[in-house]
Design a protein around this motif. Structure first.
Motif, PDB file in Angstrom:
ATOM      1  N   PHE A 148       0.849  -1.192   0.000  1.00  0.00           N
ATOM      2  CA  PHE A 148       0.000   0.000   0.000  1.00  0.00           C
ATOM      3  C   PHE A 148       0.886   1.244   0.000  1.00  0.00           C
ATOM      4  O   PHE A 148       2.072   1.183   0.350  1.00  0.00           O
ATOM      5  CB  PHE A 148      -0.939   0.025   1.221  1.00  0.00           C
ATOM      6  CG  PHE A 148      -0.217   0.094   2.541  1.00  0.00           C
ATOM      7  CD1 PHE A 148       0.145   1.317   3.102  1.00  0.00           C
ATOM      8  CD2 PHE A 148       0.095  -1.061   3.230  1.00  0.00           C
ATOM      9  CE1 PHE A 148       0.818   1.379   4.310  1.00  0.00           C
ATOM     10  CE2 PHE A 148       0.765  -1.013   4.445  1.00  0.00           C
ATOM     11  CZ  PHE A 148       1.119   0.215   4.980  1.00  0.00           C
ATOM     12  N   SER A 149       0.292   2.355  -0.404  1.00  0.00           N
ATOM     13  CA  SER A 149       0.957   3.654  -0.263  1.00  0.00           C
ATOM     14  C   SER A 149      -0.107   4.666   0.138  1.00  0.00           C
ATOM     15  O   SER A 149      -1.249   4.601  -0.325  1.00  0.00           O
ATOM     16  CB  SER A 149       1.668   4.069  -1.557  1.00  0.00           C
ATOM     17  OG  SER A 149       0.732   4.260  -2.587  1.00  0.00           O
ATOM     18  N   LEU A 150       0.283   5.572   0.999  1.00  0.00           N
ATOM     19  CA  LEU A 150      -0.622   6.580   1.541  1.00  0.00           C
ATOM     20  C   LEU A 150      -0.035   7.961   1.273  1.00  0.00           C
ATOM     21  O   LEU A 150       1.175   8.138   1.302  1.00  0.00           O
ATOM     22  CB  LEU A 150      -0.786   6.389   3.055  1.00  0.00           C
ATOM     23  CG  LEU A 150      -1.089   4.973   3.547  1.00  0.00           C
ATOM     24  CD1 LEU A 150      -1.109   4.933   5.074  1.00  0.00           C
ATOM     25  CD2 LEU A 150      -2.395   4.474   2.972  1.00  0.00           C
ATOM     26  N   GLY A 151      -0.908   8.940   1.048  1.00  0.00           N
ATOM     27  CA  GLY A 151      -0.407  10.301   0.827  1.00  0.00           C
ATOM     28  C   GLY A 151      -1.525  11.317   0.803  1.00  0.00           C
ATOM     29  O   GLY A 151      -2.708  10.982   0.971  1.00  0.00           O
ATOM     30  N   GLN A 152      -1.145  12.549   0.600  1.00  0.00           N
ATOM     31  CA  GLN A 152      -2.061  13.687   0.509  1.00  0.00           C
ATOM     32  C   GLN A 152      -2.945  13.797   1.752  1.00  0.00           C
ATOM     33  O   GLN A 152      -4.153  14.004   1.664  1.00  0.00           O
ATOM     34  CB  GLN A 152      -2.898  13.617  -0.759  1.00  0.00           C
ATOM     35  CG  GLN A 152      -2.046  13.656  -2.002  1.00  0.00           C
ATOM     36  CD  GLN A 152      -2.859  13.687  -3.251  1.00  0.00           C
ATOM     37  OE1 GLN A 152      -4.003  14.110  -3.246  1.00  0.00           O
ATOM     38  NE2 GLN A 152      -2.260  13.260  -4.344  1.00  0.00           N
ATOM     39  N   PHE A 153      -2.334  13.666   2.906  1.00  0.00           N
ATOM     40  CA  PHE A 153      -3.066  13.748   4.168  1.00  0.00           C
ATOM     41  C   PHE A 153      -3.554  15.165   4.413  1.00  0.00           C
ATOM     42  O   PHE A 153      -2.869  16.136   4.102  1.00  0.00           O
ATOM     43  CB  PHE A 153      -2.154  13.336   5.329  1.00  0.00           C
ATOM     44  CG  PHE A 153      -1.809  11.873   5.316  1.00  0.00           C
ATOM     45  CD1 PHE A 153      -2.654  10.942   5.886  1.00  0.00           C
ATOM     46  CD2 PHE A 153      -0.632  11.429   4.739  1.00  0.00           C
ATOM     47  CE1 PHE A 153      -2.341   9.594   5.884  1.00  0.00           C
ATOM     48  CE2 PHE A 153      -0.301  10.081   4.737  1.00  0.00           C
ATOM     49  CZ  PHE A 153      -1.170   9.170   5.313  1.00  0.00           C
ATOM     50  N   LYS A 154      -4.744  15.260   4.992  1.00  0.00           N
ATOM     51  CA  LYS A 154      -5.307  16.548   5.387  1.00  0.00           C
ATOM     52  C   LYS A 154      -6.064  16.347   6.695  1.00  0.00           C
ATOM     53  O   LYS A 154      -6.909  15.458   6.805  1.00  0.00           O
ATOM     54  CB  LYS A 154      -6.257  17.094   4.333  1.00  0.00           C
ATOM     55  CG  LYS A 154      -6.850  18.454   4.723  1.00  0.00           C
ATOM     56  CD  LYS A 154      -7.766  18.984   3.643  1.00  0.00           C
ATOM     57  CE  LYS A 154      -8.273  20.358   4.045  1.00  0.00           C
ATOM     58  NZ  LYS A 154      -9.594  20.332   4.615  1.00  0.00           N
ATOM     59  N   TYR A 169      -7.216  11.207   3.303  1.00  0.00           N
ATOM     60  CA  TYR A 169      -5.999  10.949   2.530  1.00  0.00           C
ATOM     61  C   TYR A 169      -6.300  10.040   1.345  1.00  0.00           C
ATOM     62  O   TYR A 169      -7.383   9.475   1.226  1.00  0.00           O
ATOM     63  CB  TYR A 169      -4.907  10.329   3.419  1.00  0.00           C
ATOM     64  CG  TYR A 169      -5.291   9.025   4.077  1.00  0.00           C
ATOM     65  CD1 TYR A 169      -4.955   7.805   3.502  1.00  0.00           C
ATOM     66  CD2 TYR A 169      -5.976   9.008   5.289  1.00  0.00           C
ATOM     67  CE1 TYR A 169      -5.296   6.609   4.106  1.00  0.00           C
ATOM     68  CE2 TYR A 169      -6.321   7.814   5.900  1.00  0.00           C
ATOM     69  CZ  TYR A 169      -5.977   6.627   5.307  1.00  0.00           C
ATOM     70  OH  TYR A 169      -6.317   5.439   5.914  1.00  0.00           O
ATOM     71  N   HIS A 170      -5.310   9.907   0.492  1.00  0.00           N
ATOM     72  CA  HIS A 170      -5.374   9.052  -0.692  1.00  0.00           C
ATOM     73  C   HIS A 170      -4.571   7.781  -0.391  1.00  0.00           C
ATOM     74  O   HIS A 170      -3.489   7.849   0.183  1.00  0.00           O
ATOM     75  CB  HIS A 170      -4.766   9.798  -1.885  1.00  0.00           C
ATOM     76  CG  HIS A 170      -4.930   9.093  -3.179  1.00  0.00           C
ATOM     77  ND1 HIS A 170      -3.982   8.250  -3.698  1.00  0.00           N
ATOM     78  CD2 HIS A 170      -5.950   9.102  -4.066  1.00  0.00           C
ATOM     79  CE1 HIS A 170      -4.396   7.775  -4.851  1.00  0.00           C
ATOM     80  NE2 HIS A 170      -5.583   8.276  -5.099  1.00  0.00           N
ATOM     81  N   ALA A 171      -5.129   6.641  -0.779  1.00  0.00           N
ATOM     82  CA  ALA A 171      -4.437   5.366  -0.572  1.00  0.00           C
ATOM     83  C   ALA A 171      -4.512   4.524  -1.834  1.00  0.00           C
ATOM     84  O   ALA A 171      -5.546   4.462  -2.497  1.00  0.00           O
ATOM     85  CB  ALA A 171      -5.069   4.603   0.588  1.00  0.00           C
TER      86      ALA A 171
END
Length: 154
Positions: free
Chosen positions: A88-94, A107-109
């Motif tokens: 998995f990869s996670l990003g663009q947290f708010k 976030y986007h996963a």
């Protein structure tokens, strides 16, 4: 010569320390919840149901493709061999903080996961609701929504 270089290094270090911006409480909270959220994905991948027993609030609600699940169903599902998380990869947290005791982390996963031999939708936008109880942040609600388009590069 050595002494003047040492003094210059101390002056530069002091100036850097003075100009470094301190994190706001919201930034500190966001970093803490991102770490906690990432740990939950790692625990899911490792089938670590003990992590989820502590991580989820007793009144946790999770919206899944098959319906709504509570804490006991989520913990049981995590500990079972029914789902296989390969990566998995996670990003663009708010972070959106509502008050000192409630915040949502979105976030986007992207994931390579199968449950019951069926691929789990990816990529997704995820929402985790955190509440502060008993002196710690607990996950009270979670939902994923299939992303209509790939996330923009940050």
């Amino acid at each position: 010569m050595r002494r003047s270089m040492a003094v210059a290094a101390v002056v530069v270090a002091s100036l850097w320390g003075v100009t470094a911006r301190a994190q706001t409480p919201a930034e500190t909270l966001e970093k803490s919840l991102v770490v906690l959220e990432t740990e939950s994905w790692n625990a899911w991948k490792a089938r670590d149901s003990a992590f989820f027993r502590k991580f989820l609030s007793d009144d946790h609600v999770e919206i899944q493709g098959g319906g709504i699940a509570g804490k006991s169903a989520v913990v049981a599902g995590v500990g079972s061999p029914g789902c296989v998380v390969k990566g998995f990869s996670l990003g663009q947290f708010k972070l959106t903080q509502f008050n000192e005791n409630a915040a949502i982390l979105t976030y986007h996963a992207s994931q390579e996961t199968e449950c019951g031999g069926v691929a789990v939708p990816s990529p997704v936008w995820a929402t985790s609701l955190y509440i502060m109880r008993d002196g710690r942040w607990q996950n009270a609600a979670y939902q994923q929504t299939k992303a209509a388009v790939p996330a923009p590069k940050s």
